[in-house]
Design a protein around this motif. Structure first.
Motif, PDB file in Angstrom:
ATOM      1  N   SER A   2      94.186  24.591  70.886  1.00 28.37           N
ATOM      2  CA  SER A   2      93.692  25.779  70.197  1.00 28.37           C
ATOM      3  C   SER A   2      94.701  26.209  69.134  1.00 28.37           C
ATOM      4  CB  SER A   2      93.452  26.912  71.187  1.00 28.37           C
ATOM      5  OG  SER A   2      94.666  27.272  71.799  1.00 28.37           O
ATOM      6  N   VAL A   3      94.174  26.814  68.126  1.00 26.87           N
ATOM      7  CA  VAL A   3      95.005  27.305  67.025  1.00 26.87           C
ATOM      8  C   VAL A   3      95.088  28.819  67.146  1.00 26.87           C
ATOM      9  CG1 VAL A   3      95.212  27.514  64.536  1.00 26.87           C
ATOM     10  CG2 VAL A   3      94.291  25.419  65.541  1.00 26.87           C
ATOM     11  N   ILE A   4      96.290  29.321  67.145  1.00 24.10           N
ATOM     12  CA  ILE A   4      96.486  30.762  67.227  1.00 24.10           C
ATOM     13  C   ILE A   4      96.838  31.260  65.827  1.00 24.10           C
ATOM     14  CG2 ILE A   4      97.900  32.607  68.176  1.00 24.10           C
ATOM     15  CD1 ILE A   4      98.343  30.794  70.615  1.00 24.10           C
ATOM     16  N   ILE A   5      96.041  32.180  65.369  1.00 22.54           N
ATOM     17  CA  ILE A   5      96.289  32.772  64.063  1.00 22.54           C
ATOM     18  C   ILE A   5      96.802  34.178  64.306  1.00 22.54           C
ATOM     19  CG2 ILE A   5      95.264  33.518  61.900  1.00 22.54           C
ATOM     20  CD1 ILE A   5      93.152  31.322  62.329  1.00 22.54           C
ATOM     21  N   SER A   6      97.985  34.429  63.818  1.00 20.33           N
ATOM     22  CA  SER A   6      98.527  35.773  63.996  1.00 20.33           C
ATOM     23  C   SER A   6      98.626  36.457  62.642  1.00 20.33           C
ATOM     24  CB  SER A   6      99.909  35.722  64.656  1.00 20.33           C
ATOM     25  OG  SER A   6     100.817  35.041  63.830  1.00 20.33           O
ATOM     26  N   GLU A   7      98.384  37.736  62.660  1.00 18.41           N
ATOM     27  CA  GLU A   7      98.474  38.529  61.449  1.00 18.41           C
ATOM     28  C   GLU A   7      99.898  39.050  61.303  1.00 18.41           C
ATOM     29  OE1 GLU A   7      95.527  41.561  61.143  1.00 18.41           O
ATOM     30  OE2 GLU A   7      93.983  40.276  61.982  1.00 18.41           O
ATOM     31  N   PRO A   8     100.361  39.193  60.073  1.00 18.12           N
ATOM     32  CA  PRO A   8     101.696  39.755  59.900  1.00 18.12           C
ATOM     33  C   PRO A   8     101.708  41.207  60.385  1.00 18.12           C
ATOM     34  CG  PRO A   8     100.571  39.544  57.783  1.00 18.12           C
ATOM     35  CD  PRO A   8      99.706  38.897  58.819  1.00 18.12           C
ATOM     36  N   PRO A   9     102.863  41.673  60.832  1.00 12.38           N
ATOM     37  CA  PRO A   9     102.923  43.059  61.300  1.00 12.38           C
ATOM     38  C   PRO A   9     102.647  44.024  60.152  1.00 12.38           C
ATOM     39  CG  PRO A   9     105.122  42.113  61.151  1.00 12.38           C
ATOM     40  CD  PRO A   9     104.145  41.006  60.880  1.00 12.38           C
ATOM     41  N   ALA A  10     102.128  45.184  60.499  1.00 13.21           N
ATOM     42  CA  ALA A  10     101.849  46.204  59.491  1.00 13.21           C
ATOM     43  C   ALA A  10     103.161  46.705  58.884  1.00 13.21           C
ATOM     44  CB  ALA A  10     101.088  47.360  60.124  1.00 13.21           C
ATOM     45  N   ILE A  11     103.098  47.104  57.645  1.00 10.18           N
ATOM     46  CA  ILE A  11     104.244  47.661  56.940  1.00 10.18           C
ATOM     47  C   ILE A  11     104.369  49.129  57.351  1.00 10.18           C
ATOM     48  CG2 ILE A  11     105.207  48.178  54.665  1.00 10.18           C
ATOM     49  CD1 ILE A  11     103.283  45.812  53.681  1.00 10.18           C
ATOM     50  N   ARG A  12     105.507  49.480  57.952  1.00  9.84           N
ATOM     51  CA  ARG A  12     105.693  50.843  58.454  1.00  9.84           C
ATOM     52  C   ARG A  12     106.038  51.785  57.296  1.00  9.84           C
ATOM     53  NH1 ARG A  12     110.130  51.285  62.399  1.00  9.84           N
ATOM     54  NH2 ARG A  12     110.902  53.255  61.635  1.00  9.84           N
ATOM     55  N   CYS A  13     105.298  52.880  57.220  1.00  7.93           N
ATOM     56  CA  CYS A  13     105.496  53.874  56.166  1.00  7.93           C
ATOM     57  C   CYS A  13     105.466  55.271  56.768  1.00  7.93           C
ATOM     58  CB  CYS A  13     104.392  53.767  55.114  1.00  7.93           C
ATOM     59  SG  CYS A  13     104.327  52.190  54.260  1.00  7.93           S
ATOM     60  N   VAL A  14     106.009  56.226  56.018  1.00 13.20           N
ATOM     61  CA  VAL A  14     106.007  57.621  56.433  1.00 13.20           C
ATOM     62  C   VAL A  14     105.519  58.494  55.288  1.00 13.20           C
ATOM     63  CG1 VAL A  14     107.802  57.463  58.193  1.00 13.20           C
ATOM     64  CG2 VAL A  14     108.459  57.804  55.804  1.00 13.20           C
ATOM     65  N   GLY A  15     104.958  59.635  55.627  1.00  7.29           N
ATOM     66  CA  GLY A  15     104.517  60.611  54.635  1.00  7.29           C
ATOM     67  C   GLY A  15     104.906  62.004  55.087  1.00  7.29           C
ATOM     68  N   ALA A  16     105.040  62.907  54.122  1.00 12.80           N
ATOM     69  CA  ALA A  16     105.475  64.271  54.399  1.00 12.80           C
ATOM     70  C   ALA A  16     104.363  65.267  54.098  1.00 12.80           C
ATOM     71  CB  ALA A  16     106.702  64.610  53.562  1.00 12.80           C
ATOM     72  N   VAL A  17     104.072  66.114  55.074  1.00 13.20           N
ATOM     73  CA  VAL A  17     103.177  67.243  54.875  1.00 13.20           C
ATOM     74  C   VAL A  17     104.095  68.460  54.748  1.00 13.20           C
ATOM     75  CG1 VAL A  17     101.324  68.639  55.854  1.00 13.20           C
ATOM     76  CG2 VAL A  17     101.346  66.155  56.229  1.00 13.20           C
ATOM     77  N   VAL A  18     104.236  68.955  53.519  1.00 12.66           N
ATOM     78  CA  VAL A  18     105.170  70.035  53.224  1.00 12.66           C
ATOM     79  C   VAL A  18     104.411  71.173  52.549  1.00 12.66           C
ATOM     80  CG1 VAL A  18     107.348  70.663  52.101  1.00 12.66           C
ATOM     81  CG2 VAL A  18     106.928  68.271  52.740  1.00 12.66           C
ATOM     82  N   HIS A  19     104.511  72.367  53.114  1.00 10.59           N
ATOM     83  CA  HIS A  19     103.930  73.562  52.495  1.00 10.59           C
ATOM     84  C   HIS A  19     105.055  74.507  52.087  1.00 10.59           C
ATOM     85  CE1 HIS A  19     100.400  72.160  54.822  1.00 10.59           C
ATOM     86  NE2 HIS A  19      99.727  72.661  53.804  1.00 10.59           N
ATOM     87  N   ASP A  20     104.852  75.199  50.969  1.00 13.60           N
ATOM     88  CA  ASP A  20     105.834  76.210  50.579  1.00 13.60           C
ATOM     89  C   ASP A  20     105.479  77.540  51.260  1.00 13.60           C
ATOM     90  OD1 ASP A  20     103.755  77.334  49.074  1.00 13.60           O
ATOM     91  OD2 ASP A  20     104.724  76.995  47.130  1.00 13.60           O
ATOM     92  N   ARG A  21     106.228  78.582  50.950  1.00 13.25           N
ATOM     93  CA  ARG A  21     106.023  79.891  51.604  1.00 13.25           C
ATOM     94  C   ARG A  21     104.645  80.481  51.341  1.00 13.25           C
ATOM     95  NH1 ARG A  21     111.428  81.486  49.303  1.00 13.25           N
ATOM     96  NH2 ARG A  21     112.869  80.545  50.762  1.00 13.25           N
ATOM     97  N   THR A  22     104.021  80.076  50.237  1.00 12.08           N
ATOM     98  CA  THR A  22     102.700  80.609  49.917  1.00 12.08           C
ATOM     99  C   THR A  22     101.574  79.723  50.431  1.00 12.08           C
ATOM    100  OG1 THR A  22     102.603  79.536  47.738  1.00 12.08           O
ATOM    101  CG2 THR A  22     103.628  81.730  47.831  1.00 12.08           C
ATOM    102  N   GLY A  23     101.914  78.618  51.085  1.00  9.72           N
ATOM    103  CA  GLY A  23     100.900  77.739  51.662  1.00  9.72           C
ATOM    104  C   GLY A  23     100.489  76.571  50.794  1.00  9.72           C
ATOM    105  N   ARG A  24     101.099  76.460  49.593  1.00 14.30           N
ATOM    106  CA  ARG A  24     100.759  75.323  48.736  1.00 14.30           C
ATOM    107  C   ARG A  24     101.322  74.035  49.336  1.00 14.30           C
ATOM    108  NH1 ARG A  24     103.178  77.113  43.136  1.00 14.30           N
ATOM    109  NH2 ARG A  24     104.899  77.446  44.615  1.00 14.30           N
ATOM    110  N   LEU A  25     100.655  72.926  49.037  1.00 15.10           N
ATOM    111  CA  LEU A  25     101.003  71.614  49.571  1.00 15.10           C
ATOM    112  C   LEU A  25     101.769  70.817  48.533  1.00 15.10           C
ATOM    113  CD1 LEU A  25     100.563  69.475  51.883  1.00 15.10           C
ATOM    114  CD2 LEU A  25      98.480  68.809  50.635  1.00 15.10           C
ATOM    115  N   LEU A  26     102.860  70.183  48.947  1.00 14.68           N
ATOM    116  CA  LEU A  26     103.643  69.321  48.061  1.00 14.68           C
ATOM    117  C   LEU A  26     102.918  67.998  47.887  1.00 14.68           C
ATOM    118  CD1 LEU A  26     106.270  68.822  46.477  1.00 14.68           C
ATOM    119  CD2 LEU A  26     107.259  67.949  48.624  1.00 14.68           C
TER     120      LEU A  26
END
Length: 144
Positions: A2-26
């Motif tokens: 049997s042939v095993i096909i493996s996928e490359p691992p996912a690229i790990r990334c991060v994101g920031a949810v940042v709000h200022d004092r008035t509630g606006r989103l960066l």
């Protein structure tokens, strides 16, 4: 045999949810692919040996000029891109210091209120599915 096909691992990334004092989103307007020209949350790839926390502080500072304190995980998603799948973990962040300015991978960086986010969404200027994701995480910007 049997042939095993493996996928490359996912690229790990991060994101920031940042709000200022008035509630606006960066938000940043992406200067490079994937998503060149689209508005999104600041963030990027986690480098080898780097924690999510340090990667996120580095990416936010490089893209926006701001320093943040990284808080709890808000949510995660998986996106397919030109170089494979991206495993993106978005964290709640609090702005500490710095002056907002676009840098590195960002063509622009702004604090966005809900009306502006709605306009960007209507004009298809946002990363696909961003408004729905922010809504499901209860992270939409406040109205001004």
């Amino acid at each position: 045999m049997s042939v095993i096909i493996s996928e490359p691992p996912a690229i790990r990334c991060v994101g920031a949810v940042v709000h200022d004092r008035t509630g606006r989103l960066l938000m940043i307007r992406r200067a490079n692919d994937p998503g060149r020209g689209e508005w999104s949350l600041p963030g990027g790839r986690v480098e080898r040996g780097e924690s999510d926390d340090s990667a996120l502080r580095r990416e936010v500072h490089e893209e926006t000029g701001l320093r943040v304190t990284v808080g709890p995980l808000v949510g995660n998603l998986r996106r397919t891109g030109p170089h494979g799948d991206y495993d993106i973990r978005d964290y709640w962040c609090v702005p500490d210091s710095g002056t907002l300015c676009a840098g590195d991978d960002a063509a622009d960086a702004r604090w966005i209120d809900r009306a502006t986010l709605t306009t960007l969404d209507r004009d298809a200027a946002l990363t696909e599915g961003l408004v729905e994701l922010l809504r499901s995480w209860d992270c939409l910007p406040g109205a001004q």
